[in-house]
Design a protein around this motif. Structure first.
Motif, PDB file in Angstrom:
ATOM      1  N   GLY A   1       0.910  -1.260  -0.089  1.00  0.00           N
ATOM      2  CA  GLY A   1       0.061   0.035   0.124  1.00  0.00           C
ATOM      3  C   GLY A   1       0.920   1.178   0.000  1.00  0.00           C
ATOM      4  N   PRO A   2       0.363   2.258  -0.434  1.00  0.00           N
ATOM      5  CA  PRO A   2       0.889   3.775  -0.416  1.00  0.00           C
ATOM      6  C   PRO A   2       1.432   4.163   1.007  1.00  0.00           C
ATOM      7  CG  PRO A   2      -0.920   3.818  -1.862  1.00  0.00           C
ATOM      8  CD  PRO A   2      -1.034   2.486  -0.989  1.00  0.00           C
TER       9      PRO A   2
ATOM     10  N   ALA B   1      -0.454  -3.893  14.725  1.00  0.00           N
ATOM     11  CA  ALA B   1      -0.483  -4.336  13.402  1.00  0.00           C
ATOM     12  C   ALA B   1      -0.793  -3.443  12.136  1.00  0.00           C
ATOM     13  CB  ALA B   1      -1.594  -5.450  13.231  1.00  0.00           C
ATOM     14  N   GLY B   2      -1.330  -2.159  12.689  1.00  0.00           N
ATOM     15  CA  GLY B   2      -1.698  -1.151  11.687  1.00  0.00           C
ATOM     16  C   GLY B   2      -2.855  -1.415  11.047  1.00  0.00           C
ATOM     17  N   VAL B   3      -2.862  -1.475   9.473  1.00  0.00           N
ATOM     18  CA  VAL B   3      -4.209  -1.581   8.819  1.00  0.00           C
ATOM     19  C   VAL B   3      -4.081  -3.025   8.310  1.00  0.00           C
ATOM     20  CG1 VAL B   3      -5.681  -0.735   7.037  1.00  0.00           C
ATOM     21  CG2 VAL B   3      -4.573   1.039   8.559  1.00  0.00           C
TER      22      VAL B   3
ATOM     23  N   TYR C   1      -2.814   5.766   6.726  1.00  0.00           N
ATOM     24  CA  TYR C   1      -1.988   4.419   6.723  1.00  0.00           C
ATOM     25  C   TYR C   1      -2.746   3.378   5.908  1.00  0.00           C
ATOM     26  CZ  TYR C   1       0.722   6.241  10.808  1.00  0.00           C
ATOM     27  OH  TYR C   1       1.602   7.343  11.628  1.00  0.00           O
ATOM     28  N   PHE C   2      -2.197   3.123   5.097  1.00  0.00           N
ATOM     29  CA  PHE C   2      -2.827   2.174   3.972  1.00  0.00           C
ATOM     30  C   PHE C   2      -2.573   0.553   4.486  1.00  0.00           C
ATOM     31  CE2 PHE C   2      -4.530   4.452   0.501  1.00  0.00           C
ATOM     32  CZ  PHE C   2      -3.995   5.817   0.831  1.00  0.00           C
TER      33      PHE C   2
ATOM     34  N   TYR D   1      -8.022  -3.066  -4.210  1.00  0.00           N
ATOM     35  CA  TYR D   1      -8.570  -2.186  -3.078  1.00  0.00           C
ATOM     36  C   TYR D   1      -7.742  -2.136  -1.928  1.00  0.00           C
ATOM     37  CZ  TYR D   1     -12.775  -3.162  -5.843  1.00  0.00           C
ATOM     38  OH  TYR D   1     -13.679  -3.262  -6.998  1.00  0.00           O
ATOM     39  N   PHE D   2      -7.693  -0.721  -1.633  1.00  0.00           N
ATOM     40  CA  PHE D   2      -6.986  -0.534  -0.293  1.00  0.00           C
ATOM     41  C   PHE D   2      -7.896   0.241   0.715  1.00  0.00           C
ATOM     42  CE2 PHE D   2      -2.411  -1.281  -1.622  1.00  0.00           C
ATOM     43  CZ  PHE D   2      -2.701  -1.186  -3.004  1.00  0.00           C
ATOM     44  N   CYS D   3      -7.638  -0.066   1.865  1.00  0.00           N
ATOM     45  CA  CYS D   3      -8.179   0.416   3.022  1.00  0.00           C
ATOM     46  C   CYS D   3      -7.327   1.345   3.718  1.00  0.00           C
ATOM     47  CB  CYS D   3      -8.786  -0.837   4.157  1.00  0.00           C
ATOM     48  SG  CYS D   3      -9.428  -0.088   5.459  1.00  0.00           S
TER      49      CYS D   3
END
Lengths: 112, 114
Positions: free
Chosen positions: A43-44, B2-4, B104-105, B89-91
């Protein structure tokens, strides 16, 4: 008016050279201009960001130059390294929204 | 942290099928977003949420639905999948739109509809 136009689409630079990516916008309500870096399969990630009250921001080898009157901003990568090879996205958002508008991306390749 | 996190990483759907893309963040961020990324097109915002129980449409919401029942989770639902929904698809999540830390992706979900 919501678009952010980014160029070039791709860029090849030799190690040690300067990489320059440009973005232009129309919406004068935009007040936050980040750059994101994306490696393949990831991801970016935020690289650096600027607000229009300053004309330049530098973090290490990365510099954003901002020209409010021309409605343009650019990313300069000094002493480009092979590890900088990635896709770079500019983006913008307006003070009265919670939404980022992204440019179409620039694929940077730095050759040793 | 863990982040996203996003699940699944990959999925192949047949036309007309439905599925839910899962997204969870453990940073206690109020803002969450769903983007799709198509080659040469950058990232387009599908839906976003400024807090639990609040969602709003982005640039390309047609064919998708979201819900935000907790701060941590923001699932994206595809109903009646179409080939045009083939994409990555990115959250993402953030404290707010203009913070120094940005959005944050997650690692993305690659979806193919055939």
């Amino acid at each position: 008016q919501q678009q952010v136009k980014q160029s070039p689409q791709s860029l090849i630079v030799q190690k040690g050279g300067i990489s320059i990516i440009n973005c232009a916008y129309e919406n004068t309500a935009f007040d936050y201009f980040p750059w994101y870096q994306q490696f393949p399969g990831k991801g970016p990630a935020l690289l650096i960001a600027i607000r229009p009250d300053v004309s330049e921001k530098k973090e290490g080898r990365f510099t954003i130059s901002f020209n409010k009157s021309a409605k343009q901003f650019s990313l300069h990568i000094m002493d480009s390294q092979p590890g900088d090879s990635a896709t770079y996205f500019c983006a913008a958002s307006a003070y009265n929204t919670d939404k980022l508008i992204f440019g179409t991306g620039t694929r940077l390749q730095v050759f040793p | 942290n863990a982040g996203v996190t996003q699940t699944p990483k990959f999925r192949i759907l047949k036309i007309g099928q439905s599925m839910t893309l899962q997204c969870t963040q453990d940073m206690n961020h109020n803002y969450m977003y769903w983007y799709r990324q198509d080659p040469g097109m950058g990232l387009k915002l599908i839906y976003y949420s400024v807090g639990a129980g609040i969602t709003d449409k982005g640039e390309v919401p047609n064919g998708y639905n979201v819900s935000r029942s907790t701060t941590e989770d923001f699932p994206l639902r595809l109903e009646l999948a179409a080939p045009s929904q083939t994409s990555v698809y990115f959250c993402a999540s953030s404290y707010s739109i203009g913070t120094a830390s940005g959005q944050y992706f997650g690692p993305g979900t690659r979806l193919t509809v055939t």
